[in-house]
Design an enzyme around this catalytic site. Structure first.
Site, PDB file in Angstrom:
ATOM      1  N   SER A  59      30.960  47.050  37.639  1.00 46.59           N
ATOM      2  CA  SER A  59      32.210  47.317  36.934  1.00 46.59           C
ATOM      3  C   SER A  59      32.029  48.481  35.960  1.00 46.59           C
ATOM      4  O   SER A  59      31.724  49.595  36.380  1.00 46.59           O
ATOM      5  CB  SER A  59      32.676  46.036  36.217  1.00 46.59           C
ATOM      6  OG  SER A  59      33.987  46.176  35.736  1.00 46.59           O
TER       7      SER A  59
ATOM      8  N   ASP B 192      40.844  43.715  44.201  1.00 50.97           N
ATOM      9  CA  ASP B 192      40.386  44.288  42.931  1.00 50.97           C
ATOM     10  C   ASP B 192      41.260  45.482  42.586  1.00 50.97           C
ATOM     11  O   ASP B 192      41.434  46.385  43.419  1.00 50.97           O
ATOM     12  CB  ASP B 192      38.925  44.723  43.085  1.00 50.97           C
ATOM     13  CG  ASP B 192      38.315  45.265  41.797  1.00 50.97           C
ATOM     14  OD1 ASP B 192      39.033  45.417  40.798  1.00 50.97           O
ATOM     15  OD2 ASP B 192      37.102  45.533  41.802  1.00 50.97           O
TER      16      ASP B 192
ATOM     17  N   HIS C  72      37.581  41.248  41.792  1.00 56.53           N
ATOM     18  CA  HIS C  72      36.653  41.935  40.901  1.00 56.53           C
ATOM     19  C   HIS C  72      35.746  40.908  40.216  1.00 56.53           C
ATOM     20  O   HIS C  72      36.173  39.807  39.872  1.00 56.53           O
ATOM     21  CB  HIS C  72      37.444  42.702  39.837  1.00 56.53           C
ATOM     22  CG  HIS C  72      36.600  43.535  38.942  1.00 56.53           C
ATOM     23  ND1 HIS C  72      36.220  44.813  39.260  1.00 56.53           N
ATOM     24  CD2 HIS C  72      36.059  43.277  37.717  1.00 56.53           C
ATOM     25  CE1 HIS C  72      35.483  45.310  38.286  1.00 56.53           C
ATOM     26  NE2 HIS C  72      35.368  44.391  37.334  1.00 56.53           N
TER      27      HIS C  72
END
Length: 315
Positions: free
Chosen positions: A163, A257, A287
């Protein structure tokens, strides 16, 4: 399109009250210092430390002072220096601790036989961009310069992050190339944010996804950047003018995501610049799925791919 994994949907429901978009400053500050201890329940949800990993906490040089790091050594190790992977944790540049990366880093360490150094860079909004990438780059330079002290091989270095950490791994790779810094042999980018203009189509297509939604993307960006320009390449590596000479990459993205297409588009940019890339989409996943390895059916496959790709590049 594959259906969203039911267990991950439940995780998203359970986390709905912890949305960064609804936190005041006091609650955010408290959450930044909260470390979830290892116990049977937390390890069931978030994964524990892999057997065969030895953990040591130290400090390294950051941009403006020492930074905490956690080092993962394989208990069964060959003689001589080992390959090095620097890890940068996720959390929107705003949240995240060393402990949250224990499962991933320890498994990569044991599975590949490399030394993993996980960096606790400074967090926004108290430390906005460029504090985080400059800290991560400074840590890279310091560890490589003291390779003998860490027992690592300065000629076999990789970076990894999930991320926001994937963003930082990509940015550090750019910095190392641009500044003639340490040679990075591989970058593992796990559902990375690469375009903070939020120009990916998946931002709207998955605007209400669990774990991360569009409003949270906006909130994280505001905390991290303040008034900084999101088009700067060390903010949005996708928007760099030149991607040639960057390390070979593994890019993993999640189907459900908002920033899925950030990874897809970055992989395409790297390929167009002649950089070897492996891109994998994990279908049915939102995600952050690797943060819940015992609940997420895609986690073992994703970990296996990471282990194989990192091992092949560095060992």
């Amino acid at each position: 399109m594959a259906k969203l994994d039911r267990r991950m949907r439940l995780v998203g429901w359970a986390l709905r009250k912890a949305s960064i978009a609804e936190m005041d400053g006091e609650r955010l500050a408290a959450l930044q210092t909260r470390e979830v201890p290892h116990n049977p329940l937390s390890d069931y949800v978030n994964g524990g430390v892999a057997r065969g990993a030895v953990l040591t906490d130290r400090t390294v040089a950051g941009q403006d002072g020492p930074l905490p790091v956690r080092i993962y050594y394989p208990s069964r190790r060959a003689t001589g220096p080992l390959p090095l992977v620097l890890n940068f944790h996720g959390g929107g540049w705003t949240l995240g601790t060393l402990g949250q990366a224990d499962w991933l880093c320890s498994n990569i360490c044991v599975g590949t036989g490399v030394v993993v150094v996980s960096v606790a860079y400074r967090l926004a909004p108290a430390h906005r961009w460029p504090a985080a990438p400059e800290d991560c780059y400074a840590a890279l330079v310091d560890v490589v310069a003291r390779a003998d002290d860490f027992g690592v091989d300065p000629a076999r270095v990789g970076v990894m992050g999930d991320s926001a950490g994937g963003n930082l791994a990509a940015v550090v790779s750019l910095m190392a190339r641009d500044r003639s810094g340490p040679t990075i042999s591989h970058q593992a980018l796990i559902y990375p944010a690469t375009d903070l203009t939020l120009g990916s189509e998946s931002i709207d297509a998955n605007a209400n996804a669990p774990i991360l939604n569009r409003s949270e993307c906006l909130a994280y960006r505001a905390h991290y950047l303040g008034d900084a320009d999101p088009k700067q390449p060390y903010v949005s590596p996708l928007l760099a003018d030149d991607h040639t000479g960057l390390p070979p990459a593994l890019v993993q993205v999640a189907e459900h995501d908002p920033i899925r297409d950030d990874g897809v588009r970055y992989a395409a940019q790297l390929r167009a610049a002649g950089v070897p890339v492996r891109l994998t989409t994990y279908y049915g996943m939102p995600h952050g799925y690797l943060a819940f390895p015992k609940l997420c059916k895609g986690a073992p496959q994703a970990l296996g791919e990471l282990t194989e790709q990192i091992g092949a590049a560095l060992t």
